[in-house]
Design an enzyme around this catalytic site. Structure first.
Site, PDB file in Angstrom:
ATOM      1  N   HIS A 155       0.833  -1.207   0.000  1.00  0.00           N
ATOM      2  CA  HIS A 155       0.000   0.000   0.000  1.00  0.00           C
ATOM      3  C   HIS A 155       0.872   1.265   0.000  1.00  0.00           C
ATOM      4  O   HIS A 155       0.636   2.196  -0.771  1.00  0.00           O
ATOM      5  CB  HIS A 155      -0.928  -0.035   1.227  1.00  0.00           C
ATOM      6  CG  HIS A 155      -1.801   1.161   1.394  1.00  0.00           C
ATOM      7  ND1 HIS A 155      -3.179   1.095   1.330  1.00  0.00           N
ATOM      8  CD2 HIS A 155      -1.513   2.469   1.640  1.00  0.00           C
ATOM      9  CE1 HIS A 155      -3.680   2.309   1.498  1.00  0.00           C
ATOM     10  NE2 HIS A 155      -2.698   3.165   1.712  1.00  0.00           N
ATOM     11  N   GLU A 156       1.892   1.270   0.858  1.00  0.00           N
ATOM     12  CA  GLU A 156       2.722   2.469   1.000  1.00  0.00           C
ATOM     13  C   GLU A 156       3.644   2.678  -0.208  1.00  0.00           C
ATOM     14  O   GLU A 156       3.823   3.807  -0.658  1.00  0.00           O
ATOM     15  CB  GLU A 156       3.536   2.415   2.297  1.00  0.00           C
ATOM     16  CG  GLU A 156       2.704   2.343   3.576  1.00  0.00           C
ATOM     17  CD  GLU A 156       1.653   3.444   3.706  1.00  0.00           C
ATOM     18  OE1 GLU A 156       1.853   4.545   3.159  1.00  0.00           O
ATOM     19  OE2 GLU A 156       0.617   3.189   4.349  1.00  0.00           O
TER      20      GLU A 156
HETATM   21 ZN    ZN Z   1      -2.651   5.226   1.938  1.00  0.00          ZN
END
Ligand code: ZN
Length: 187
Positions: A155-156
């Site tokens: 996600h990051e």
């Molecule tokens: Zn995010």
């Protein structure tokens, strides 16, 4: 204590769609970057969130902070923690990451984003990954992750490429957090 937190930008801000640039070792060690890391840490804690990428505070730089605390999961059942393979992750900094997916296994779980505040949806992600990066001391590090931690990393790192979780979401099941708690968790 002085509040050093920064505002978190929301979806629609072009900085979230830009490709963030890598940092040199000198830049990482500079007082300005060290201060930015402290601000990102404080911002993530205040939110609270389990990860924050620099574009989310308006800086198009390849810096991520991550920490998953046990106290964040007190409202999550033991069964849900187990199927998500979610365990506490100590605070650490990820700079200039190169992410490699290390399995064909994928898993789908609801996730949210501090830049899409108030909403969640199901996202399919690889079960395990490897991330080669620098830490806040500009030292080369390799992170091996599975389960929820692997999800956080994916996600990051997506944030640094201008990708948001909504791009990968099963959009028909995109929901407010409130409705997630009322209609999805109750099932
Ligand atoms: Zn995010």
């Amino acid at each position: 204590m002085k509040d050093i937190t920064l505002p978190i930008v929301q979806t629609g801000n072009p900085v979230l769609r830009a490709k963030a640039r890598p940092l040199t070792k000198e830049e990482i060690l500079s007082p300005a970057t060290q201060q930015l890391i402290e601000q990102m840490k404080a911002t993530m804690h205040k939110a609270p969130g389990v990860g924050l990428a620099a574009p989310q505070i308006g800086q198009s730089l390849q810096i991520i902070v991550i920490e998953d605390k046990k106290e964040y999961t007190y409202s999550v059942s033991a069964k849900d923690l187990e199927i998500r393979e979610r365990a506490p992750v100590p605070f650490h900094v990820v700079i200039n990451p190169i992410l490699t997916i290390t399995t064909d296994n994928e898993c789908e779980f609801y996730e949210g984003c501090l830049s899409v505040a108030g909403f969640v949806g199901p996202v399919n992600r690889a079960h395990s990954v490897k991330v080669e990066c620098l830490n806040e001391k500009a030292k080369a590090t390799t992170l091996i992750a599975k389960g929820w931690y692997a999800r956080i990393l994916q996600h990051e790192v997506d944030h640094l490429n201008g990708v948001l979780c909504i791009d990968k979401m099963d959009i028909k099941n995109f929901t407010t957090l409130e409705n997630y708690q009322q209609f999805v968790l109750q099932q």
